[in-house]
Design an enzyme around this catalytic site. Sequence first.
Site, PDB file in Angstrom:
ATOM      1  NE  ARG A  27      57.982   0.856 -12.525  1.00 44.81           N
ATOM      2  CZ  ARG A  27      57.475   1.017 -11.160  1.00 44.81           C
ATOM      3  NH1 ARG A  27      56.886   2.168 -10.676  1.00 44.81           N
ATOM      4  NH2 ARG A  27      57.742   0.262 -10.279  1.00 44.81           N
ATOM      5  CG  PHE A  31      53.156  -1.146  -8.685  1.00 41.83           C
ATOM      6  CD1 PHE A  31      53.335  -2.376  -8.611  1.00 41.83           C
ATOM      7  CD2 PHE A  31      52.161  -0.421  -9.594  1.00 41.83           C
ATOM      8  CE1 PHE A  31      52.448  -3.113  -9.280  1.00 41.83           C
ATOM      9  CE2 PHE A  31      51.191  -1.044 -10.293  1.00 41.83           C
ATOM     10  CZ  PHE A  31      51.148  -2.680 -10.057  1.00 41.83           C
ATOM     11  CG  HIS A  32      59.089   0.104  -3.619  1.00 44.34           C
ATOM     12  ND1 HIS A  32      60.326   0.068  -4.478  1.00 44.34           N
ATOM     13  CD2 HIS A  32      59.342   0.416  -2.521  1.00 44.34           C
ATOM     14  CE1 HIS A  32      61.277   0.514  -3.497  1.00 44.34           C
ATOM     15  NE2 HIS A  32      60.571   0.485  -2.416  1.00 44.34           N
ATOM     16  CE1 TYR A  33      63.923   2.537  -5.757  1.00 48.31           C
ATOM     17  CE2 TYR A  33      62.535   3.446  -4.188  1.00 48.31           C
ATOM     18  CZ  TYR A  33      63.784   2.725  -4.755  1.00 48.31           C
ATOM     19  OH  TYR A  33      64.919   2.721  -3.683  1.00 48.31           O
ATOM     20  NE  ARG A  34      64.881  -1.309  -4.289  1.00 49.24           N
ATOM     21  CZ  ARG A  34      65.062  -1.322  -3.198  1.00 49.24           C
ATOM     22  NH1 ARG A  34      64.421  -1.934  -2.351  1.00 49.24           N
ATOM     23  NH2 ARG A  34      66.145  -0.696  -2.693  1.00 49.24           N
TER      24      ARG A  34
END
EC number: 3.1.15.-
Length: 181
Positions: free
Chosen positions: A113, A127-130
């Site tokens: 990331r 992407f989602h932040y998770r």
Amino acid sequence: MAADANNLIWIDLEMTGLEPDVDRVIEIATLVTDQELNIIGQGPVIAIHQSDEVLAAMDDWNQKHHGESGLIERVRASQVNEAEAVAQTIAFLAQYVPKGVSPMCGNSVGQDRRFLNRYMRELEDYFHYRNLDVSTVKELVKRWSPETMAGFKKQNTHQALQDIQESIAELQYYRSKVFKI
């Protein structure tokens, strides 16, 4: 196939080193699984062109491993830059997963990331932040059920597609041995 918000995006990057301020991405691969960890799609496996100067700046470990795997030569021969790698990858992902819903899945994805944020922001934003980081599960199993660790051995090829496949297999193993859900 219609995009499904329950599908998971798995990613692995190979880089010239560990520091996004000085190192670069040289390979990217993605896989998509359903929520049961069955692979339903393989994205493009892309060697990303970098200059000879960037490649020469790699430390000995990276020179050795990426040289032995043939990745350095694939990077030199590649005509694909980071922007094109992002476009190809997003075009693949959009077939399986809507933007912004899947966590980033893989091993040590926090590191991936960081590089995506620096060099491939549009893909990072997909992407989602998770994160769904198999490394976290591995660290917990190592501490809470060390005998379970012996049952899964990684090949550590440091090739993006094989690394993702191993990450999925590793999580499947932990799911079968540790999780009682």
